[in-house]
Design an enzyme around this catalytic site. Structure first.
Site, PDB file in Angstrom:
ATOM      1  N   GLU A  18     -18.097 -13.719  -6.082  1.00 26.32           N
ATOM      2  CA  GLU A  18     -17.317 -13.661  -4.855  1.00 26.32           C
ATOM      3  C   GLU A  18     -17.716 -12.419  -3.839  1.00 26.32           C
ATOM      4  O   GLU A  18     -18.120 -11.361  -4.600  1.00 26.32           O
ATOM      5  CB  GLU A  18     -15.877 -13.436  -4.901  1.00 26.32           C
ATOM      6  CG  GLU A  18     -15.250 -14.623  -5.542  1.00 26.32           C
ATOM      7  CD  GLU A  18     -13.826 -14.526  -5.845  1.00 26.32           C
ATOM      8  OE1 GLU A  18     -13.072 -15.618  -6.155  1.00 26.32           O
ATOM      9  OE2 GLU A  18     -13.109 -13.297  -6.309  1.00 26.32           O
TER      10      GLU A  18
ATOM     11  N   CYS B 126     -11.605  -2.194 -17.277  1.00 20.69           N
ATOM     12  CA  CYS B 126     -10.486  -1.321 -16.478  1.00 20.69           C
ATOM     13  C   CYS B 126      -9.384  -2.337 -16.881  1.00 20.69           C
ATOM     14  O   CYS B 126      -9.413  -3.348 -16.680  1.00 20.69           O
ATOM     15  CB  CYS B 126     -10.840  -0.852 -15.475  1.00 20.69           C
ATOM     16  SG  CYS B 126     -12.463  -0.026 -15.198  1.00 20.69           S
TER      17      CYS B 126
ATOM     18  N   CYS C 149     -18.479  -6.727   1.278  1.00 22.18           N
ATOM     19  CA  CYS C 149     -18.119  -6.318  -0.221  1.00 22.18           C
ATOM     20  C   CYS C 149     -18.942  -7.049  -1.180  1.00 22.18           C
ATOM     21  O   CYS C 149     -18.574  -8.425  -1.126  1.00 22.18           O
ATOM     22  CB  CYS C 149     -16.774  -6.378  -0.423  1.00 22.18           C
ATOM     23  SG  CYS C 149     -16.471  -5.708  -2.240  1.00 22.18           S
TER      24      CYS C 149
ATOM     25  N   CYS D 191      -7.569  -4.290 -13.630  1.00 14.39           N
ATOM     26  CA  CYS D 191      -8.782  -4.952 -12.484  1.00 14.39           C
ATOM     27  C   CYS D 191      -9.066  -6.304 -13.003  1.00 14.39           C
ATOM     28  O   CYS D 191      -9.278  -6.549 -14.354  1.00 14.39           O
ATOM     29  CB  CYS D 191      -9.910  -4.153 -12.739  1.00 14.39           C
ATOM     30  SG  CYS D 191     -11.373  -5.158 -11.775  1.00 14.39           S
TER      31      CYS D 191
ATOM     32  N   CYS E 270      -9.301  -5.041  -3.370  1.00 12.31           N
ATOM     33  CA  CYS E 270      -9.715  -4.627  -4.349  1.00 12.31           C
ATOM     34  C   CYS E 270      -9.144  -5.003  -5.739  1.00 12.31           C
ATOM     35  O   CYS E 270      -8.038  -4.824  -6.011  1.00 12.31           O
ATOM     36  CB  CYS E 270      -9.622  -2.983  -4.159  1.00 12.31           C
ATOM     37  SG  CYS E 270     -10.333  -2.349  -2.719  1.00 12.31           S
TER      38      CYS E 270
ATOM     39  N   CYS F 216     -17.408  -8.487 -15.657  1.00 11.76           N
ATOM     40  CA  CYS F 216     -17.753  -6.891 -15.853  1.00 11.76           C
ATOM     41  C   CYS F 216     -17.404  -6.679 -17.188  1.00 11.76           C
ATOM     42  O   CYS F 216     -16.274  -6.752 -17.837  1.00 11.76           O
ATOM     43  CB  CYS F 216     -16.623  -6.042 -14.870  1.00 11.76           C
ATOM     44  SG  CYS F 216     -17.158  -4.334 -14.858  1.00 11.76           S
TER      45      CYS F 216
HETATM   46  N1  SAH Z   1     -17.167  -1.713 -10.718  1.00 14.31           N
HETATM   47  C1  SAH Z   1     -17.194  -0.756  -9.751  1.00 14.31           C
HETATM   48  C2  SAH Z   1     -17.363  -1.498  -8.362  1.00 14.31           C
HETATM   49  C3  SAH Z   1     -16.036  -2.375  -8.214  1.00 14.31           C
HETATM   50  S1  SAH Z   1     -15.094  -1.419  -6.819  1.00 14.31           S
HETATM   51  C4  SAH Z   1     -16.109   0.276  -9.700  1.00 14.31           C
HETATM   52  O1  SAH Z   1     -15.314   0.304 -10.331  1.00 14.31           O
HETATM   53  O2  SAH Z   1     -16.153   1.157  -9.052  1.00 14.31           O
HETATM   54  C5  SAH Z   1     -13.661  -1.880  -7.105  1.00 14.31           C
HETATM   55  C6  SAH Z   1     -12.415  -1.047  -6.824  1.00 14.31           C
HETATM   56  O3  SAH Z   1     -11.375  -1.513  -6.766  1.00 14.31           O
HETATM   57  C7  SAH Z   1     -12.508   0.361  -7.815  1.00 14.31           C
HETATM   58  O4  SAH Z   1     -12.579   1.396  -7.045  1.00 14.31           O
HETATM   59  C8  SAH Z   1     -11.432  -0.109  -8.754  1.00 14.31           C
HETATM   60  O5  SAH Z   1     -10.801   1.282  -9.178  1.00 14.31           O
HETATM   61  C9  SAH Z   1     -10.677  -0.803  -7.745  1.00 14.31           C
HETATM   62  N2  SAH Z   1      -9.489  -1.714  -8.228  1.00 14.31           N
HETATM   63  C10 SAH Z   1      -9.911  -2.377  -9.360  1.00 14.31           C
HETATM   64  N3  SAH Z   1      -8.544  -3.028  -9.447  1.00 14.31           N
HETATM   65  C11 SAH Z   1      -7.732  -2.839  -8.820  1.00 14.31           C
HETATM   66  C12 SAH Z   1      -6.242  -3.102  -8.490  1.00 14.31           C
HETATM   67  N4  SAH Z   1      -5.763  -3.957  -9.053  1.00 14.31           N
HETATM   68  N5  SAH Z   1      -5.793  -2.816  -7.283  1.00 14.31           N
HETATM   69  C13 SAH Z   1      -6.439  -1.894  -6.375  1.00 14.31           C
HETATM   70  N6  SAH Z   1      -7.678  -1.369  -6.781  1.00 14.31           N
HETATM   71  C14 SAH Z   1      -8.246  -1.746  -7.778  1.00 14.31           C
HETATM   72 FE1  SF4 Z   2     -15.383  -3.265 -13.571  1.00 13.28          FE
HETATM   73 FE2  SF4 Z   2     -13.145  -3.659 -12.364  1.00 13.28          FE
HETATM   74 FE3  SF4 Z   2     -13.465  -1.511 -13.820  1.00 13.28          FE
HETATM   75 FE4  SF4 Z   2     -14.888  -2.002 -11.583  1.00 13.28          FE
HETATM   76  S1  SF4 Z   2     -12.708  -1.376 -11.772  1.00 13.28           S
HETATM   77  S2  SF4 Z   2     -15.906  -1.199 -13.512  1.00 13.28           S
HETATM   78  S3  SF4 Z   2     -15.139  -4.061 -11.603  1.00 13.28           S
HETATM   79  S4  SF4 Z   2     -13.312  -3.721 -14.613  1.00 13.28           S
END
Ligand code: SAH
Ligand code: SF4
Length: 377
Positions: A103, A127, A116, A130, A351, A123
């Site tokens: 996406e 996390c 974006c 996420c 995000c 991934c």
């Molecule tokens: N993997 C990289 C790039 C993805 S950025 C990274 O983690 O930095 C995606 C952003 O969205 C990250 O800053 C992450 O912390 C944030 N994010 C992930 N899950 C989220 C959620 N459920 N609500 C708000 N932000 C979220």
């Molecule tokens: Fe991967 Fe989501 Fe963590 Fe970014 S926030 S490193 S996309 S698991």
């Protein structure tokens, strides 16, 4: 779609023209006995005009196009789903030549048009808050697939009357699916193509790469590129961050911030620290105070992202009053901080909500009678 019906086959792997570096395109064209300007023409077709097939490249001699077709593939992402939010955000789900879904999210603002971009299918970092992290890693995206998200988006935006051609987009953020620094070689190759004057020619000032904190690769990014850095911090103690982001066990907060301090910074630049506010988890006044202390002395900007709900992950959004109080504490400590607008929530484009496979944007899920999407790994 792959022009040549997929990668490889028996025998030597055929290169994908979209993934070749400038020097590789030049070498290929030279090996075919053509003049150097033909390589430039080819690169502009591939990366400025986003040609989907060799047939579109009408000012290349037919013989050259045939020779290229014999030796190489040309893959293009296929638009599987387009979802448009009431706030102008558009989420595209693309299908790769081997049927994977990724996406990209378009976010128009008055002074910029940002895409974006995803770097991986899924991934591996995992996390816990996420949606992409729940998928595991299916595979890295190739340089061509990373760059082609930008090309397909530009082409579609022109069709939709969202800007002048050939490049309506002004800014790129690598904050889509995947951890860009876990796919560093391909990311770097894609950046080279996207920042090249014979491609879309983005300025490094308008490109941001976000990482969950792969410390050794952050160093390389700083040495080998000039793009901007964003770091997903999300917690202020190692215990808290260990629980939310497993990568912290490998590179804890102290090492991460040391890498940020060592990151080569251009004049006037700042590192963006992303901080997802999880209701009742990391949104207290004490967290805000610790966060202010952690980033003190760094040229930093904090992006507060109220948690976007992913059902089943066990988190909840913070109360709006909490978000305000947290923000105010940072400001009181002279930390530059903004609360990120939640764009495209109605289409699961915000995000941390990107998970094409089996998510709301999964066309197989949408199709009546389609088999239920299976696991990814
Ligand atoms: N993997 C990289 C790039 C993805 S950025 C990274 O983690 O930095 C995606 C952003 O969205 C990250 O800053 C992450 O912390 C944030 N994010 C992930 N899950 C989220 C959620 N459920 N609500 C708000 N932000 C979220
Ligand atoms: Fe991967 Fe989501 Fe963590 Fe970014 S926030 S490193 S996309 S698991």
């Amino acid at each position: 779609m792959s022009e040549a019906g997929g990668q490889g086959g028996a025998g030597a792997a055929r290169p994908d023209l979209r993934s070749l570096a400038k020097a590789e395109l030049q070498a290929l064209v030279a090996a075919l006995g053509e003049k150097p300007f033909r390589a430039r023409q080819l690169q502009r077709w591939l990366h400025l005009r986003g040609a989907a097939s060799l047939d579109e490249m009408t000012d290349l001699p037919r013989g050259l196009r045939e020779a290229l077709r014999e030796r190489a593939d040309l893959t293009t992402l296929e638009r599987a789903v387009e979802q448009r939010s009431s706030d102008g955000t558009i989420k595209w789900t693309w299908r790769t030549h081997d049927g994977k879904l990724v996406e990209s999210v378009y976010m128009p603002e008055t002074d910029r048009k940002t895409l974006c971009v995803s770097s991986q299918v899924g991934c591996a970092i995992g996390c816990t808050f996420c949606m992409t992290g729940t998928m595991g890693l299916a595979r890295h995206l190739t340089p061509g697939e990373i760059a082609d998200q930008v090309h397909r988006a530009n082409r579609r935006l022109i069709e939709l009357g969202e800007g002048e051609g050939p490049r309506p987009l002004t800014n790129l953020v690598f904050m889509g699916m995947g951890e860009p620094l876990h796919n560093y070689e391909h990311l770097k190759a894609a950046l080279d193509l996207l920042l090249d004057e014979d491609g879309p020619n983005f300025s490094h000032r308008h490109v941001t790469v976000s990482t969950s904190g792969l410390v050794p690769v952050m160093r390389r990014l700083g040495e080998e590129t000039q793009v901007k850095l964003a770091v997903s911090l999300n917690a202020t103690t190692d215990a808290q961050r260990d629980a939310l982001m497993p990568i912290n066990r490998r590179w804890p907060i102290g090492e991460l911030l040391a890498a940020c301090r060592a990151f080569p910074m251009k004049q006037g630049r700042r590192i963006t620290f992303e901080y997802v506010l999880l209701g009742g988890v990391n949104d207290t006044d004490e967290d805000a105070e610790r966060l202010a202390r952690l980033v003190k002395g760094l040229p930093a900007k904090v992006n507060l992202i109220p948690y976007n709900d992913n059902p089943g992950l066990g988190f909840k959004a913070p109360a709006p009053s909490r978000v305000e109080a947290f923000h105010a504490r940072l400001i009181a400590r002279q930390v530059t901080a903004v609360v990120r607008k939640n764009r495209g929530r109605d289409i699961a484009a915000a995000c941390g909500q990107l998970a094409a496979e089996g998510g709301p944007g999964d066309p197989r899920r949408a199709a009546p009678g389609a088999p239920a999407p299976g696991g990814l790994t």
